[in-house]
Write a protein that holds these residues in place. Structure first.
Motif, PDB file in Angstrom:
ATOM      1  N   LEU A   1       0.707  -1.228   0.161  1.00  0.00           N
ATOM      2  CA  LEU A   1       0.076   0.095   0.136  1.00  0.00           C
ATOM      3  C   LEU A   1       0.753   1.234  -0.161  1.00  0.00           C
ATOM      4  N   ALA A   2       1.855   1.101   0.781  1.00  0.00           N
ATOM      5  CA  ALA A   2       2.697   2.407   0.950  1.00  0.00           C
ATOM      6  C   ALA A   2       3.314   2.723  -0.334  1.00  0.00           C
ATOM      7  N   PRO A   3       3.405   3.906  -0.757  1.00  0.00           N
ATOM      8  CA  PRO A   3       4.121   4.533  -1.952  1.00  0.00           C
ATOM      9  C   PRO A   3       5.584   4.473  -1.919  1.00  0.00           C
ATOM     10  N   ALA A   4       6.431   4.078  -2.999  1.00  0.00           N
ATOM     11  CA  ALA A   4       7.841   3.922  -2.983  1.00  0.00           C
ATOM     12  C   ALA A   4       8.532   5.367  -2.760  1.00  0.00           C
ATOM     13  N   THR A   5       7.807   6.414  -3.250  1.00  0.00           N
ATOM     14  CA  THR A   5       8.584   7.824  -3.232  1.00  0.00           C
ATOM     15  C   THR A   5       7.611   8.899  -2.838  1.00  0.00           C
ATOM     16  N   ALA A   6       8.238   9.932  -2.262  1.00  0.00           N
ATOM     17  CA  ALA A   6       7.201  10.876  -1.651  1.00  0.00           C
ATOM     18  C   ALA A   6       8.080  12.235  -2.249  1.00  0.00           C
ATOM     19  N   LEU A   7       7.024  13.429  -2.402  1.00  0.00           N
ATOM     20  CA  LEU A   7       7.478  14.739  -2.739  1.00  0.00           C
ATOM     21  C   LEU A   7       7.820  15.609  -1.621  1.00  0.00           C
ATOM     22  N   LEU A   8       9.135  15.690  -1.332  1.00  0.00           N
ATOM     23  CA  LEU A   8       9.853  16.419  -0.136  1.00  0.00           C
ATOM     24  C   LEU A   8       9.674  17.929  -0.417  1.00  0.00           C
ATOM     25  N   ARG A   9       9.234  18.613   0.501  1.00  0.00           N
ATOM     26  CA  ARG A   9       9.155  19.963   0.421  1.00  0.00           C
ATOM     27  C   ARG A   9      10.601  20.390   0.942  1.00  0.00           C
TER      28      ARG A   9
ATOM     29  N   VAL B   1      12.501  11.677   7.271  1.00  0.00           N
ATOM     30  CA  VAL B   1      12.769  11.816   8.756  1.00  0.00           C
ATOM     31  C   VAL B   1      11.683  12.569   9.349  1.00  0.00           C
ATOM     32  N   VAL B   2      11.608  12.517  10.760  1.00  0.00           N
ATOM     33  CA  VAL B   2      10.287  12.980  11.323  1.00  0.00           C
ATOM     34  C   VAL B   2      10.760  14.733  11.467  1.00  0.00           C
ATOM     35  N   GLY B   3       9.554  15.242  11.039  1.00  0.00           N
ATOM     36  CA  GLY B   3       9.792  16.718  10.600  1.00  0.00           C
ATOM     37  C   GLY B   3       9.732  17.173   9.530  1.00  0.00           C
ATOM     38  N   ASP B   4      10.065  16.318   8.457  1.00  0.00           N
ATOM     39  CA  ASP B   4      10.067  16.662   6.959  1.00  0.00           C
ATOM     40  C   ASP B   4       8.428  17.105   6.772  1.00  0.00           C
ATOM     41  N   THR B   5       8.513  18.003   5.689  1.00  0.00           N
ATOM     42  CA  THR B   5       6.993  17.976   5.039  1.00  0.00           C
ATOM     43  C   THR B   5       6.927  17.338   3.831  1.00  0.00           C
ATOM     44  N   VAL B   6       6.046  16.890   3.496  1.00  0.00           N
ATOM     45  CA  VAL B   6       5.642  16.059   2.153  1.00  0.00           C
ATOM     46  C   VAL B   6       4.468  16.609   1.553  1.00  0.00           C
ATOM     47  N   VAL B   7       4.391  16.883   0.400  1.00  0.00           N
ATOM     48  CA  VAL B   7       3.369  17.633  -0.666  1.00  0.00           C
ATOM     49  C   VAL B   7       2.582  16.136  -1.203  1.00  0.00           C
ATOM     50  N   VAL B   8       1.205  16.028  -0.730  1.00  0.00           N
ATOM     51  CA  VAL B   8       0.540  15.011  -1.433  1.00  0.00           C
ATOM     52  C   VAL B   8      -0.514  15.482  -2.405  1.00  0.00           C
ATOM     53  N   LYS B   9      -0.028  14.961  -3.761  1.00  0.00           N
ATOM     54  CA  LYS B   9      -0.961  15.548  -4.791  1.00  0.00           C
ATOM     55  C   LYS B   9      -2.360  14.787  -5.051  1.00  0.00           C
ATOM     56  N   PRO B  10      -3.501  15.302  -5.293  1.00  0.00           N
ATOM     57  CA  PRO B  10      -4.495  14.736  -5.483  1.00  0.00           C
ATOM     58  C   PRO B  10      -4.524  13.333  -6.114  1.00  0.00           C
TER      59      PRO B  10
ATOM     60  N   THR C   1      14.198  23.041   1.448  1.00  0.00           N
ATOM     61  CA  THR C   1      14.358  24.438   2.276  1.00  0.00           C
ATOM     62  C   THR C   1      14.146  25.701   1.276  1.00  0.00           C
ATOM     63  N   SER C   2      14.223  25.557   0.009  1.00  0.00           N
ATOM     64  CA  SER C   2      13.899  26.627  -0.865  1.00  0.00           C
ATOM     65  C   SER C   2      12.601  26.754  -1.281  1.00  0.00           C
ATOM     66  N   GLY C   3      11.826  25.682  -0.709  1.00  0.00           N
ATOM     67  CA  GLY C   3      10.220  26.158  -1.081  1.00  0.00           C
ATOM     68  C   GLY C   3       9.924  25.028  -2.016  1.00  0.00           C
ATOM     69  N   GLY C   4      10.892  24.559  -2.937  1.00  0.00           N
ATOM     70  CA  GLY C   4      10.467  23.757  -3.937  1.00  0.00           C
ATOM     71  C   GLY C   4      10.042  22.340  -3.465  1.00  0.00           C
ATOM     72  N   THR C   5       9.898  21.419  -4.569  1.00  0.00           N
ATOM     73  CA  THR C   5       9.704  19.956  -3.975  1.00  0.00           C
ATOM     74  C   THR C   5      10.973  19.184  -4.851  1.00  0.00           C
ATOM     75  N   ARG C   6      11.149  18.041  -4.070  1.00  0.00           N
ATOM     76  CA  ARG C   6      11.963  17.145  -4.858  1.00  0.00           C
ATOM     77  C   ARG C   6      11.563  15.562  -4.653  1.00  0.00           C
ATOM     78  N   GLU C   7      11.619  14.547  -5.427  1.00  0.00           N
ATOM     79  CA  GLU C   7      10.964  13.177  -5.028  1.00  0.00           C
ATOM     80  C   GLU C   7      12.186  12.637  -4.460  1.00  0.00           C
ATOM     81  N   VAL C   8      11.946  12.029  -3.298  1.00  0.00           N
ATOM     82  CA  VAL C   8      12.970  10.918  -2.553  1.00  0.00           C
ATOM     83  C   VAL C   8      12.151   9.645  -2.175  1.00  0.00           C
TER      84      VAL C   8
END
Length: 667
Positions: free
Chosen positions: A142-150, A165-174, A152-159
């Motif tokens: 069920l769990a996705p293999a990758t996430a869109l990590l926000r 890690v605890v405290g990271d912000t991830v963007v979840v698309k529709p 420090t520059s405000g952009g996103t990258r796939e990891v």
């Protein structure tokens, strides 16, 4: 049959039947065993048809049967070899010996038929068990293999999700999967949580009001909390990670279910013990029968043939698979409904209950107080009473004050003026300035101090009536006159009454409520929802003592709680059931059964499923033992020969597997 199918890639070797063989990926992929069984059947059928319909040269007939034997016996031989080299004589070994014996007698057709049916039974069993496991192993995927990590520059990258890690912000698309357990810090969306919690309706998610605060997953409200593997709806969410991937609720669920598969039920432990003595006993009996020609008037060939027929008839294949197949199907069906059952023991025990003990707060009730009553005094409007109470209580951070403000604002929308100068009066209430007057909210003692007189009889009787039904009642007094009475209460869950009624229909005679609240509150809640034995004013150690006493009276008792303060009582009960285990580590660890979505109404389903599983296990044991009990005397006396013994024996195994699979369709 004796072996279970190979587990999914994520699982440890299954111990459900004491075997850990993994032949899942043969030459032709996962279904190699099934293809081999079919090939064996085709060669056997062709050999039989040609020998009946034509004058087939004997070598060709034997060649076809030998091909059937090779395909049918391939996996059985591998597993028999593994068993014997580790000092275990198992059912596969009995089958190979029986087939070799039949071939030695020149009964090539019977030998081929035996191994064809045995391999087909094996393959079907593996297929059935794999189906039961699929709903469980699907959790791991069920769990996705990758996430869109926000970043420090405000952009996103796939990891990779493992890198979060605890405290990271991830963007979840529709319409994409949520990669981590966390808290929503931006956006709102409806999320499909059915895979984790069994909730059929998407749950509305909202951002927390204060993003800078530190949050704990277990105490977060459902609307702010996300789980890895759930599916986002039509809007973008931003989620702060509160647990790394390896510790997510999903990862723990997968681990717990795999552990559950290895936990043997009482019936299974009994059958395993029986087999341990039974298989060597059969081998000894066959050894004696081989020597029967020395004392009976028959040839060695006749003694040998009878010994082989008894060997086939006495092999307990159906017995070995009867319980694990039912347990696995039951655990899988429960998981589909958001009920986590940790193994065969709780699955069997749940169905044998006659009494259930419930924690009150958070289990039978919502766990937080609500504004329940607003009684204005004569000549005072409801709005005036509410507006005054809300304005004053807004200044307090007490849980009862929060309940009054939340409940009042639903009715008022806005309040015109603010209160000032809040003062807490210990054990009596609060005081503040509002609308040019001093307002007091509290108990009778406070009002006696303020007015120098007893509370008017009308207000006193309203207070008494509310208190006897479990409410916390407060008097509101502004300036020099009474505005009225308000009350709050931890109200029963909507599902509590129908659930208890469904349990009564299932034959649960005693339903006990254990609470730290006073007996008056306990009695009021019990009367409202249908509890038979309300026990109030209990400390955690009193709950344990109550459970032990109930076990003496009733034999089997389940304890249902939220898993944290109820852990000792759960551990003392026959079956511990945790409410809302999604997100609560303690609950998942302590309980034997977890209701993932915090849904009390899943309890009757779990008990009904357990009873169905117990019924199917009993049926399977009767079928498997019955076939052995009938076949062994018939073959011993020479009434049944090898052919019928093979068909009856292998047929019973398939019946047992298909019977167990019915649990996957339990409603």
């Amino acid at each position: 049959m004796a072996t279970t199918p190979p587990p999914p890639a994520t699982a440890a070797p299954d111990e459900a039947t004491g075997h850990g063989h993994d032949h899942s990926h043969g030459i032709l992929g996962e279904r190699t065993e099934l293809y081999f069984a079919i090939a064996s059947g085709v060669f056997w059928t062709v050999g039989m048809l040609l020998s009946w319909l034509t004058d087939l040269p004997e070598p060709i007939g034997i060649g076809l049967f030998v091909a059937a034997i090779l395909f049918g016996g391939y996996y059985a031989t591998l597993e028999a070899y593994e068993g014997v080299t580790s000092g275990r004589f198992e059912i596969d070994f009995l089958m190979i010996v029986a087939a070799a014996g039949a071939a030695a007698l020149g009964k090539w057709g019977e030998a081929a038929l035996l191994l064809f049916l045995f391999s087909l039974g094996h393959a079907l069993e593996h297929y059935a068990m794999a189906r039961a496991r699929k709903s469980i192993s699907a959790l791991a995927e069920l769990a996705p293999a990758t996430a869109l990590l926000r970043d420090t520059s405000g952009g996103t990258r796939e990891v990779d999700v493992e890198e979060l890690v605890v405290g990271d912000t991830v963007v979840v698309k529709p319409n994409s999967k949520i990669p981590a357990d966390g808290v929503v810090i931006s956006g709102s969306s409806a999320v499909d949580q059915s895979a984790i919690t069994g909730e059929s309706v998407p749950v509305e998610k909202l951002a927390v009001p204060d993003v800078s605060q530190k949050y704990d997953l277990a105490s977060l409200a459902a609307e702010h909390r996300t789980f890895a593997g759930t599916v986002n709806g039509s809007s973008v969410l931003e989620v702060r990670v509160l647990k790394p991937a390896k510790d997510s609720t999903l990862a723990r669920l997968v681990t717990l279910v795999q552990e559950a598969e290895g936990q043997k039920s009482p019936t299974q432990q009994l059958t395993n013990k029986f087999e341990r003595y039974y298989v060597p006993a059969v081998l000894i009996l066959v050894g004696i029968l081989l020597l029967a020609f020395l004392v009976l008037d028959e040839t060695f060939g006749q003694s040998f043939y009878r010994a082989m027929a008894v060997l086939v008839a006495a092999s307990p294949c159906a017995l070995a698979i009867s319980t694990p197949s039912a347990v696995l199907a039951g655990v899988a069906r429960a998981a589909q409904k958001g009920v986590l059952v940790k193994g065969g023991r709780p699955l069997e025990d749940l169905g044998g209950l006659s009494a259930i003990a419930f924690d009150k707060t958070g289990t039978l009730t919502e766990g937080k107080p609500r504004l329940t009553t607003v009684l204005p005094a004569e000549g005072v409007s409801r709005r005036e009473l509410l507006a005054t109470a809300v304005a004053v209580e807004e200044l307090s951070d007490h849980p009862l004050a929060t309940a009054i403000v939340e409940g009042g604002m639903k009715e008022l929308d806005t309040i015109e003026r603010k209160a000032t100068g809040l003062e807490a009066l210990t054990a009596r209430g609060i005081r503040a300035e509002y609308n040019g007057q001093t307002v007091h909210i509290g108990n009778r003692r406070l009002l006696r101090e303020v007015t120098g007189q007893d509370v008017p009889e009308a207000i006193n009787s309203q207070m008494t009536e509310l208190e006897t039904t479990g409410h916390t009642a407060m008097i509101v007094y502004a300036g020099d006159h009474y505005l009225g009475v308000i009350s709050v209460m931890d109200v029963a869950r909507d599902t509590a009454k129908p659930t208890l009624s469904a349990l009564r229909e299932l034959g649960i005679k005693r339903m006990i409520m254990l609470t730290g609240d006073n007996q008056r509150v306990a009695d009021a809640v019990a009367q409202d929802i249908g509890i038979t034995d309300p026990l109030g004013s209990l400390l955690p150690e009193d709950k344990v003592a109550a459970i032990k006493r109930l076990k003496q009276e009733e034999g089997r008792v389940a304890m249902i709680g939220d898993g944290v303060n109820d852990a000792p009582a759960m551990a003392s009960s026959t079956v511990g059931v945790a409410m809302g285990a999604a997100g609560s580590d303690v609950a998942l660890e302590t309980a034997d059964v977890a209701l993932m979505a915090d849904r009390l109404d899943n309890l009757p389903f779990a008990i009904g499923l357990s009873r169905a599983a117990r019924r199917i296990i009993r049926q399977n044991l009767w079928i498997s033992l019955g076939v052995v009990a009938i076949l062994v005397p018939l073959t011993l006396l020479g009434i049944a020969n090898l052919g019928p013994a093979v068909i009856a024996h292998e047929g019973s195994t398939m019946v047992v597997v298909l019977n167990a699979l019915r649990l996957l369709a339990y409603k």
